[in-house]
Design an enzyme around this catalytic site. Structure first.
Site, short mmCIF file in Angstrom:
data_model
loop_
_atom_site.label_atom_id
_atom_site.label_comp_id
_atom_site.label_asym_id
_atom_site.label_seq_id
_atom_site.Cartn_x
_atom_site.Cartn_y
_atom_site.Cartn_z
N GLU A 104 48.98 61.91 6.14
CA GLU A 104 48.14 61.54 7.43
C GLU A 104 47.77 63.23 8.22
O GLU A 104 48.18 63.52 8.34
CB GLU A 104 49.09 60.57 8.41
CG GLU A 104 47.59 60.74 9.87
CD GLU A 104 49.03 59.54 10.62
OE1 GLU A 104 47.92 59.27 11.79
OE2 GLU A 104 49.90 59.72 10.15
N LEU A 150 46.75 65.10 11.41
CA LEU A 150 46.35 64.85 12.14
C LEU A 150 45.80 66.56 12.69
O LEU A 150 45.63 67.19 11.98
CB LEU A 150 47.87 65.15 12.71
CG LEU A 150 48.67 63.12 12.58
CD1 LEU A 150 49.98 63.04 12.61
CD2 LEU A 150 47.88 61.97 13.27
N ASP A 166 65.56 70.72 10.78
CA ASP A 166 64.40 71.88 10.59
C ASP A 166 63.66 71.74 12.12
O ASP A 166 62.35 71.99 11.25
CB ASP A 166 63.38 71.71 9.86
CG ASP A 166 63.66 73.01 9.39
OD1 ASP A 166 63.56 74.07 9.51
OD2 ASP A 166 62.63 73.05 8.03
#
Length: 239
Positions: free
Chosen positions: A54, A56, A145
């Protein structure tokens, strides 16, 4: 929905599969990009591995207090054992996630030992001895991470590029301090939502040693001084 495409050589297909697996595990609990597609385009010899996420409109700064509360909520997702359903990657390096009952055993055998063996193959002969004493954390769901490069705001907080597993939640918090740190309001909000156990200020250096060793193995000797400084510090704080 618009997508954000990442491509790599076909041998990185498993890394993209691991990324998708991690994002889907995090998505019920915190904001992450949706996985729209992944696979290998063309034949394996001449094609490309890809993942489509997606798209963004991310900003580099935003509500860090909300990020702290969001991370605390993630860390309240627990499991009976440490590890994950599959191995994945920390940056370019394979990350072992074999299930263990003991956090100390998991961190020694699945985190520090593989990095030390890789360092020796890279001509860096290092030794790490540690004892976590009475620290017995619950296995919390971790991003794995979590540094500033893997966080954005839309305007609410979003995280991406995970290396997911169940581990000591302090490992996520420690990494946020490694490369410049997050703003103070992040740590204040996290601690209000889910206070840390005594001794974190000592243990965080051990947890960050894993990431420093990984950077040493990926980028070379420019990280050797920081690794050795951390080892000297650990010799004092964990004795």
């Amino acid at each position: 929905m618009q997508g954000f495409l990442k491509e790599a050589a076909p041998e990185r297909a498993d890394a993209f599969a691991a990324e998708a697996d991690g994002l889907e595990a995090l998505r019920p609990h915190i904001r992450v990009p949706k996985v729209l597609d992944r696979g290998i385009e063309g034949d394996k010899a001449g094609g490309k591995a890809f993942i489509v996420l997606e798209r963004l409109d991310l900003q580099r700064s935003g509500d860090y207090a909300a990020l702290g509360r969001m991370l605390a909520a993630l860390h309240r997702q627990t499991n009976p054992r440490f590890g994950w359903q599959r191995d994945n990657y920390i940056g370019l390096t394979p990350q072992i996630n074999s299930w263990r009952d003991s956090w100390a055993d998991f961190f020694r055998e699945c985190r520090i030992r593989p990095q030390l063996e890789l360092a020796r193959r890279n001509s860096f002969d290092l030794e790490v001895n540690f004892d976590l004493g009475n620290h017995r954390p619950q296995p919390s769901l971790l991003h794995g991470d979590l540094w500033s490069g893997n966080v954005g705001f839309t305007p609410g907080p979003v995280v991406f590029d995970p290396a997911v597993y169940y581990g000591d939640r302090e490992a996520d918090l420690a990494m946020t301090e490694l490369f410049g740190g997050f703003p103070r309001e992040f740590y204040r909000a996290y601690d209000e939502a889910f206070p840390l156990d005594p001794g974190y200020e000592k243990r965080k250096h051990l947890y960050n040693l894993y990431h420093l060793l990984n950077h040493l193995n990926i980028f070379g000797g420019s990280y050797l001084g920081q690794v050795r400084a951390t080892l000297r510090r650990l010799q004092g704080v964990l004795d």
